[in-house]
Design an enzyme around this catalytic site. Structure first.
Site, PDB file in Angstrom:
ATOM      1  N   TYR A 109     -26.395  27.329 -14.731  1.00  0.00           N
ATOM      2  CA  TYR A 109     -26.460  28.578 -13.966  1.00  0.00           C
ATOM      3  C   TYR A 109     -25.607  29.655 -14.650  1.00  0.00           C
ATOM      4  CZ  TYR A 109     -26.391  31.775  -9.982  1.00  0.00           C
ATOM      5  OH  TYR A 109     -26.518  32.886  -9.175  1.00  0.00           O
ATOM      6  N   SER A 123     -27.575  39.567 -12.450  1.00  0.00           N
ATOM      7  CA  SER A 123     -26.717  38.571 -13.068  1.00  0.00           C
ATOM      8  C   SER A 123     -25.914  37.912 -11.944  1.00  0.00           C
ATOM      9  CB  SER A 123     -25.800  39.235 -14.106  1.00  0.00           C
ATOM     10  OG  SER A 123     -24.967  38.282 -14.723  1.00  0.00           O
ATOM     11  N   LYS A 150     -26.857  33.279 -16.225  1.00  0.00           N
ATOM     12  CA  LYS A 150     -26.372  34.580 -15.773  1.00  0.00           C
ATOM     13  C   LYS A 150     -25.650  35.334 -16.893  1.00  0.00           C
ATOM     14  CE  LYS A 150     -28.233  34.353 -11.791  1.00  0.00           C
ATOM     15  NZ  LYS A 150     -29.388  35.237 -11.497  1.00  0.00           N
TER      16      LYS A 150
END
Length: 304
Positions: A180, A166, A184
């Protein structure tokens, strides 16, 4: 009510010394091992005596001995590519098993949802979704394959270890790319769901800013200056390696995420943020306890 594989627990003690010799003779698959963190993990595993299969679109800069590691060209967004990686790993594995899988492949980029240039376009443009394809779809493919091979290679599938990557962006608010961050956060959610299923051991890491080829020199210079002004440094590649080794060698760890942080925050360079458990006394905790006890698998056909 079936017993849960995962139970809330105290944060991991990250000052425990790591004994990497536990990896000797084991086989690992690492996606995204061409450079940066993935390459560092591959080197560390080889040095510990493990056999490593590196899956990436390019080979690592310094080749390993064939008895130590092999490179398999792979686009993680293509199922057939990843399947081929695991088949090759299974065939070449010195111990006949795949023991550790690190879903490390990932990409970063500009904010394609709310970035200044995106919103200034004269007409709305379809955003590029490569970050989701690599960072989510690719990770799901790796997870599926890891679980299948753990089940078929180990008498006890819980002996298989999956490490998801992550990011600190999956835990805190930032002004970075919204796509993004979404990717994650999804990896974090994947780990939190899998840890309760009892099908294999799963943990994650969440790196802070680390100097890797993913960062441009200009961005790296800017971020270092900003961090120093706030009394913080970048995190280090070696500390990320140590965190991964800790997870891979500690069979008691399941369902935890180790953040890779500046040494100002932890003397080991990594720490358990303790943010993945909910107090059962709260409304969210009560819902968590109830939802995690429902045997969804009995109704999988009705839910499909």
């Amino acid at each position: 009510m079936p017993p849960l594989f995962y139970q809330p627990q105290e944060p991991v003690d990250c000052l425990v010394e790591v004994d990497s010799s536990a990896l000797k003779g084991k086989t690992s698959v690492i996606t995204g091992g061409f450079s940066g963190l993935g390459y560092a993990y591959a080197k560390a595993f080889v040095e510990a005596g493990a056999f490593v299969v590196i899956a990436d679109i390019q080979p690592p800069p310094s080749p390993f001995k064939e008895s130590e590691a092999v490179f398999v060209k792979c686009d993680v967004t293509i199922w057939a590519d990843q399947l081929a990686v695991f088949e090759i790993a299974s065939q070449l594995s010195p111990n006949g098993k795949i023991d550790v899988v690190i879903a490390n492949a990932g990409v970063a980029g500009p904010d394609v949802l709310t970035g200044v240039f995106c919103l200034d376009d004269p007409t709305p443009q379809e955003p590029m979704m490569k970050m989701l394809d690599v960072n989510v779809k690719g990770v799901l493919y790796t997870t599926k394959l890891a679980g299948w091979y753990f089940r078929h290679h180990h008498d006890n599938p819980l002996d298989g270890c999956l490490i998801l990557v992550s990011s600190i962006m999956g835990y805190i608010d930032t002004q970075s790319s919204a796509v993004y961050a979404a990717a994650k956060f999804s990896v974090r959610g994947l780990m939190c769901c899998l840890r309760r299923k009892g099908v294999f051991r799963v943990n994650a890491i969440a790196p802070w800013f680390i100097a890797t080829p993913m960062m441009s020199e200009d961005f790296l210079e800017m971020i270092q200056t900003e961090l120093r002004n706030m009394g913080l440094d970048l995190a280090s590649i070696q500390d990320s390696v140590n965190a991964v080794l800790r997870i891979a060698t500690d069979a008691s760890m399941n369902g935890r995420c180790l953040a890779i942080v500046p040494r100002q925050l932890s003397p080991s360079g990594y720490m358990d943020l303790g943010l993945d458990d909910i107090d059962e006394r709260t409304p969210a905790g009560k819902m968590q306890k109830a939802a995690s006890s429902i045997p969804y698998n009995k109704f999988r056909h009705a839910l499909s």
